[in-house]
Design an enzyme around this catalytic site. Sequence first.
Site, PDB file in Angstrom:
ATOM      1  N   LYS A 282       0.622  -1.176  -0.093  1.00 50.85           N
ATOM      2  CA  LYS A 282       0.184   0.268  -0.067  1.00 50.85           C
ATOM      3  C   LYS A 282       0.840   1.315   0.023  1.00 50.85           C
ATOM      4  CE  LYS A 282      -4.003  -1.408   2.599  1.00 50.85           C
ATOM      5  NZ  LYS A 282      -4.939  -1.569   1.750  1.00 50.85           N
ATOM      6  N   ARG A 356     -10.584 -11.133   1.592  1.00 45.44           N
ATOM      7  CA  ARG A 356     -11.628 -12.123   1.097  1.00 45.44           C
ATOM      8  C   ARG A 356     -10.831 -13.553   0.980  1.00 45.44           C
ATOM      9  NH1 ARG A 356     -11.914  -9.077  -4.305  1.00 45.44           N
ATOM     10  NH2 ARG A 356     -11.336  -7.410  -3.048  1.00 45.44           N
TER      11      ARG A 356
HETATM   12  N1  BES Z   1      -7.991  -3.563   4.178  1.00 44.82           N
HETATM   13  C1  BES Z   1      -8.223  -3.156   3.032  1.00 44.82           C
HETATM   14  C2  BES Z   1      -9.691  -2.384   2.944  1.00 44.82           C
HETATM   15  C3  BES Z   1      -9.816  -1.016   3.517  1.00 44.82           C
HETATM   16  C4  BES Z   1      -9.488   0.226   3.036  1.00 44.82           C
HETATM   17  C5  BES Z   1     -10.095  -1.046   5.145  1.00 44.82           C
HETATM   18  C6  BES Z   1      -9.494   1.215   3.894  1.00 44.82           C
HETATM   19  C7  BES Z   1     -10.229   0.215   5.553  1.00 44.82           C
HETATM   20  C8  BES Z   1      -9.941   1.239   4.912  1.00 44.82           C
HETATM   21  C9  BES Z   1      -8.438  -4.419   1.986  1.00 44.82           C
HETATM   22  O1  BES Z   1      -7.563  -5.562   2.467  1.00 44.82           O
HETATM   23  C10 BES Z   1      -7.785  -3.733   0.698  1.00 44.82           C
HETATM   24  O2  BES Z   1      -6.630  -3.355   0.595  1.00 44.82           O
HETATM   25  N2  BES Z   1      -8.680  -4.052  -0.409  1.00 44.82           N
HETATM   26  C11 BES Z   1      -8.260  -3.422  -1.649  1.00 44.82           C
HETATM   27  C12 BES Z   1      -8.637  -4.423  -2.632  1.00 44.82           C
HETATM   28  C13 BES Z   1      -8.131  -4.175  -4.067  1.00 44.82           C
HETATM   29  C14 BES Z   1      -6.529  -4.742  -4.152  1.00 44.82           C
HETATM   30  C15 BES Z   1      -8.838  -5.060  -5.001  1.00 44.82           C
HETATM   31  C16 BES Z   1      -8.810  -2.059  -1.817  1.00 44.82           C
HETATM   32  O3  BES Z   1     -10.027  -1.783  -1.277  1.00 44.82           O
HETATM   33  O4  BES Z   1      -8.167  -1.166  -2.476  1.00 44.82           O
HETATM   34 ZN    ZN Z   2      -5.516  -5.270   1.683  1.00 47.75          ZN
END
Ligand code: BES
Ligand code: ZN
Length: 503
Positions: A282, A356
Site C-alpha cells: 500500500k 477475502r
Molecule cells: N483492508 C483493505 C480495505 C480497507 C481500505 C479497509 C480502507 C479500511 C479502509 C483491504 O484489504 C484492501 O486493501 N482492499 C483493496 C482491494 C483491491 C486491491 C482489490 C482495496 O480496497 O483497495
Molecule cells: Zn488489503
Amino acid sequence: MNIIAIKEDIFEEEADLAVFGVFSGTQIFSGALKSADKKLNGLLTVMSAEEKFGGKLGDQLVLHTHGKLPANRVMLVGLGDKKTFGAEAIRRAAGSTVRYADKIEALKIVCLFPNTGIDPAEAAQAMTEGALLADYKYLTFKPKEAKRLNKRKPMTLAIVASDASAVRSFEKGIAMGAIFARATVYARDLVNEPASRMTPTHLKEHAERLAANDKNIKLKVLDRAACEKLGMGAFMAVAKGSDEPPYFLHMVYRSNRTNKTYKKITLIGKAVTFDSGGLSLKPAEYMDTMKCDMAGAAAVLGIFSVLSDISPGVEVHGLIAACENMPSGKAMRPGDIVTSMNGKSIEILNTDAEGRLTLADALAYTDKKIKPDSIIDIATLTGACMVALGTDVAGLMSNDEKIASRIEAAASSAGEPIWRLPLPEDYAPLVIGDHADLRNTSRAKYGGAITAGLFLKEFAGETPWAHLDIAGPAFVERDALSYMNKGGTGFGVRTMLNWLKNI
Ligand code: BES
Ligand code: ZN
Ligand code: ZN
C-alpha cells in the site's frame, strides 16, 4: 460513569448541571422548562433569543443559575426536529451533554427529556449508549491522563422519570444500554491497540480470556499446522508473509437454555491485524490506519463478551481467521494460485485483496463444520465500499432477502447506517480466474465492493448469508459524532446484538 433513573422533581435535585431536551421549531418553553424559566426570572427566554438557540440537534445553551435553582447550571440541549426524532437523536444529544459535562468536570447531571412517544426503555438505552460511548477514551499510552481521570469521582447521570413504572422502564433500558456500550468499547479498545501489540496471538489471548471467564463460551484454537491440515490454503497464503503466527479461532456460545430447537448462527470477523498490502504494498497514506483491519474480529469478540448478558435464543459461533498481511521473502506473490478449504482454486492477482482470502476459508469452514442456519461476516474489506458509500455508511450484501431486511432493521435501531448493495449474477464472471476457479480481484475497474461480495458468496454455500463491509465506518480519522472519538468505533457491534436479540 453511573447512570440511574430517579423519580425526583428536577427542580429539587442538587446537581452541577440540569439538562432539558428541546425540540426545534416548537414552542420551546413549555412544561418543566417554562417553570425553570420562571424561576430564573425569564433569563432562559432572553438568552435563547440572544444566542439564537433553536433546538437544533446537538446545540447547547448553558446558563448559570446563581442559586435560583438547586442545580448550578441549566443546559438546554437541542433534539432536532420532532418529526425525525428517534433513538439516534437521543444518543447524539446524550453524547454532547456528556462531552460538556466532562469539560466542566461535573459530578452530577440530572436530565429531563420531553415526552417523545418513544418507548421509555428504548430511550433510556439510547441515552446510556450515547453517554457511555462519548465518555470513551483510549488511554493505554497516556498513563498520566488515565491516572488523572481515575482520581476523579465518577460522574452520575440521573434520568428523571415521571413515575415508578417509568423508573423501572428506564432502569431496564439503562442496563441494556450499558451492555451494548460495554461490547462496543471492548471492540474499540482492540482496534485502537497498535498492530505491534494487537497480533493474532493477542487476539487469541482475548478469545481465551472470554472463554475462561464465561462458562457458556467454548473456544477451539487452530494453529498454522492445524489450518494447513484442514486445507485452508487461502488463509495460509496471507499468513505466510508474516513472522507472527496465525490463529484460526472458533468460539461457541451455548447457554444452559440452548437445546436442539435452537438455531445456529455464525459470525465471522475479518482479522488482519495489520494490512501492509503485502508485496502489492500500500502507499504510505493508505497504510497508516491499517491497524483497523481487524475491526470485524474486534466486533465479534465485543459481542461474545456480552452474549451471556443478553442471553440470545440461538447458538452463536464466532470465527476469526487472524493473521498479518506483510511483504517478505515468504510472502504470497501476485500470480500465485492457492486452494481454499472447499476445494476452489484462487488466482492471487493483488496481495492487498487479502481479506477475502482469509474470509473464504472461514466461510468454507462454516459450511463444512458448522452448517449454521445463517451467517454474517463483518469485514473492513474494500476501499471501493468507501468510494461508493462514503466513510460513515457500511455496505450490506446478501444472498437472502429475509436476513438482509432483518439486519437493516437491526442497524436502523442501533443508529448504525448501512446500505444494501446488489450482488448481480451478471457481475459474477468478473471474479472467475483464468487458470483457477476464481481470482481475488475483479476484471473490472469499478464496483469493487460488489465484486468482493460476489467472491465471498462462492464460499457461503446455500446458507443465508450477509456480508457487512465496514471499511468506512470501522475507524474515524476525524472527531465524528458526539459519541465517537477518533479511532476505532466498534461499528457493527450494536447492530449485530440487536439482530441476535430479536432472532
Ligand atoms: N483492508 C483493505 C480495505 C480497507 C481500505 C479497509 C480502507 C479500511 C479502509 C483491504 O484489504 C484492501 O486493501 N482492499 C483493496 C482491494 C483491491 C486491491 C482489490 C482495496 O480496497 O483497495
Ligand atoms: Zn488489503
Ligand atoms: Zn485488508
